[in-house]
Design an enzyme around this catalytic site. Sequence first.
Site, PDB file in Angstrom:
ATOM      1  N   GLU A  59      -6.062  13.099   7.451  1.00 30.51           N
ATOM      2  CA  GLU A  59      -6.165  14.090   6.373  1.00 30.51           C
ATOM      3  C   GLU A  59      -7.166  15.168   6.761  1.00 30.51           C
ATOM      4  OE1 GLU A  59      -6.369  10.848   5.928  1.00 30.51           O
ATOM      5  OE2 GLU A  59      -4.905  10.226   4.404  1.00 30.51           O
ATOM      6  N   ASP A  99       0.841  -1.148   0.000  1.00 25.53           N
ATOM      7  CA  ASP A  99       0.000   0.000   0.000  1.00 25.53           C
ATOM      8  C   ASP A  99       0.905   1.234   0.000  1.00 25.53           C
ATOM      9  OD1 ASP A  99      -2.678   0.518   0.934  1.00 25.53           O
ATOM     10  OD2 ASP A  99      -1.679   1.186   2.772  1.00 25.53           O
ATOM     11  N   ASP A 156      -3.095  -2.217   6.159  1.00 20.62           N
ATOM     12  CA  ASP A 156      -3.615  -1.898   7.484  1.00 20.62           C
ATOM     13  C   ASP A 156      -5.058  -1.429   7.455  1.00 20.62           C
ATOM     14  OD1 ASP A 156      -3.253   0.495   6.234  1.00 20.62           O
ATOM     15  OD2 ASP A 156      -1.963   1.373   7.760  1.00 20.62           O
ATOM     16  N   SER A 202     -15.319  12.679   0.681  1.00 26.13           N
ATOM     17  CA  SER A 202     -16.064  12.847   1.919  1.00 26.13           C
ATOM     18  C   SER A 202     -16.627  14.266   1.914  1.00 26.13           C
ATOM     19  CB  SER A 202     -15.131  12.652   3.124  1.00 26.13           C
ATOM     20  OG  SER A 202     -14.121  13.630   3.113  1.00 26.13           O
ATOM     21  N   THR A 226     -15.778   5.483  -2.796  1.00 24.04           N
ATOM     22  CA  THR A 226     -16.161   6.771  -3.402  1.00 24.04           C
ATOM     23  C   THR A 226     -14.956   7.690  -3.507  1.00 24.04           C
ATOM     24  OG1 THR A 226     -16.672   7.737  -1.259  1.00 24.04           O
ATOM     25  CG2 THR A 226     -18.467   6.607  -2.404  1.00 24.04           C
ATOM     26  N   ALA A 259     -13.157   4.325   0.753  1.00 25.53           N
ATOM     27  CA  ALA A 259     -12.140   4.042  -0.266  1.00 25.53           C
ATOM     28  C   ALA A 259     -12.796   3.776  -1.615  1.00 25.53           C
ATOM     29  CB  ALA A 259     -11.302   2.841   0.159  1.00 25.53           C
ATOM     30  N   ASP A 315      -8.129  -2.736   2.782  1.00 26.10           N
ATOM     31  CA  ASP A 315      -7.134  -3.750   2.417  1.00 26.10           C
ATOM     32  C   ASP A 315      -7.609  -5.161   2.744  1.00 26.10           C
ATOM     33  OD1 ASP A 315      -5.287  -1.813   1.631  1.00 26.10           O
ATOM     34  OD2 ASP A 315      -4.549  -1.593   3.684  1.00 26.10           O
ATOM     35  N   ASP A 356     -14.655  15.040   9.838  1.00 29.71           N
ATOM     36  CA  ASP A 356     -13.817  14.002   9.234  1.00 29.71           C
ATOM     37  C   ASP A 356     -12.680  13.641  10.188  1.00 29.71           C
ATOM     38  OD1 ASP A 356     -12.230  12.419   7.665  1.00 29.71           O
ATOM     39  OD2 ASP A 356     -12.053  13.842   6.001  1.00 29.71           O
TER      40      ASP A 356
END
Length: 677
Positions: free
Chosen positions: A343, A302, A513, A379, A376, A374, A517, A339
Amino acid sequence: MKKSSPLFQASIVKRAAVDALKKLDPRSMMKNPVMFVVEVGSVLTTLLLVIDRAGHKPGFGFNLQITLWLWFTVLFANFAEAMAEGRGKAQADTLRKAKSETLARRLKKDGSYEEVASSALRVDDVVEAAAGQMIPGDGEVIYGVASVDESAITGESAPVIREAGGDRSAVTGGTRVLSDLIRVRITSNPGETFLDRMIALVEGAERQKTPNEIALNILLAGLTIIFLLAVVTLQPFAIYSGAPQTVFVLVSLLVCLIPTTIGGLLSAIGIAGMDRLVQHNVLAMSGRAVEAAGDVNTLLLDKTGTITIGNREATAFLPAPGVSADQLADAAQLSSLPDETPEGRSIVVLAKEKFGLRGRELSGLDAEFIPFSATTRMSGVNLGDRVVRKGAADAIERYVNELGGSMPREVRDAVDEVARSGGTPLVVAEGNRAMGVIHLKDIVKGGMKERFAELRRMGIRTIMITGDNPLTAAAIAREAGVDDFLAEAKPKDKMDLIKREQNEGKLVAMTGDGTNDAPALAQADVGVAMNSGTQAAKEAGNMVDLDSNPTKLIEIVAIGKQLLMTRGALTTFSIANDVAKYFAIIPAMFAGVFPVLQLLNIMHLATPQSAVLSAVIFNALVIVALIPLALRGVGYRALSAEALLQRNLLVYGLGGMIVPFIGIKLIDMLIVAVHLA
Ligand SMILES: Nc1ncnc2c1ncn2[C@@H]1O[C@H](COP(=O)(O)OP(=O)(O)OP(=O)(O)O)[C@@H](O)[C@H]1O
Ligand SMILES: [K+]
Ligand SMILES: [Mg+2]
């Protein structure tokens, strides 16, 4: 967990010696056909010894020595297995101490907290743990960020960060919160916790034979049956030629010919492989996964959090034409307030630091939060007439187009610019209008290039898979030195890539993780989940890395290869060294009647009796001598499989032929010197 401890620790040796005796129980011996035959032979000679003694038959001294050495052979093999298990048992004892009962603060329906025993916690309970407190059970952080001391499990004293929302949300019962306060949703019932499973694993209670081991066992059992028949049919022939053999000599011959070396060490080799992984803080749920690791062709990693540090932080707002930086920052912040991903939080922080935008409280308002997924890859929030989204450029472009808007060229350019620098661009849209780009910065971890070069030397191809765009992916792939990459990947794409490789006959390893995944981790032959990852990822994989270090796969592959090589090397050695014993025993049995057989007696052993005894003693001692090699594994170098095979055949095949000649001769000389036979 201790990183390394001496192979022969006094306490472990003592325990193993006792266990070796316990393992004489025929019910447990039966699992190992080769050694079971030796045990039956030992029982037989013991009975005969008693009968002969009563009848005052001659040759008692010799027969007694043969019988004792036969028992030693069985005990040495049991000791090897017990030694391999010993370290795990010691570790299990330590882990049990971490499993002590604690008090938990459990959330009640009315929003207040009650104190309950940790053993009363059930799946989906919510608990709160503050600085200094023990986390009472396994779970997922649903609120807050904290530093956690996981040394009880990993032996690593450096604190780790656990936080809600992201891919570092899993916490383990028995670890301690060092700072701040988190709320945890419990994910396992008492008795089924990570610690419980870990104890069972290191103790070997759950160990099952792998298909390879079963196949090898069948081969060894087959050889044993062939030699058994050969020895049994030898007696009529011996009687006919006027040299009838005693049962003691016949059993000695049988035990020397059957593959006792590998039969005695096989299980120890497997256990030691699992244990070596534990020493590297990796828990393998199956021995099969460890073996597969030894043959891996392709490794999928990843990007975010694996190849990069994973703390993607917003560093700049790049507004679209006609949009002010303030307007963009405002929309970006609004979309990120609920959120909980790293990020999202970093965007709120940047808006506050750069533009003085204070976080607004959304909870009282009629706001709808659209969480990141993951699939779409975006957010956002719906707040009254404000509809704000942020996400991957292609996802937002599609979204804006559907609403009748379009993506300005300047925004696309900004996206490309961020991506080419290796950053992750997030596009913000309000309604159908693209407002601009957020630059998320991430850093490639140190030493990655060297690690990937090493994997290449082992013949493993590395592929980076990421949900990020192709430009960012290419920049990071180049910087990290992976062989190939797949960008804009959704969870299903990861799994499809694995299936494609597997259909070409390749064995695939994957580390990951995130919840996204999990399907791929389950599909991979070797799926290594990070301990810090989500519960879903940990359940899907067949290994868990307690250190959450994605390049740990290099060690895992090395350990897997070492396990396969050790087993191959000792099998070769075992079969080769049995050959030499013909030359000791057959001439001893028949030289009297067939003088020509003296030609075979190239070792010039003193007497027929000393020849048989030396062979039996050598056969027993070689098991003990090889215990360290079985436990530690044969030396490993990053070479191609073919080169390794050739080298091993030479060393262990040829060595296996030569060593017994020297060993048996030396023992024979010693026996004569001390007048044992
Ligand atoms: N909190 C978020 N809100 C909106 N969009 C996001 C958020 N986090 C990530 N994204 C976007 O979604 C894309 C896909 O994210 P995903 O987690 O699937 O992959 P990734 O983290 O980029 O890569 P990897 O699979 O290597 O971890 C990201 O590249 C980014 O553009
Ligand atoms: K043997
Ligand atoms: Mg991710």
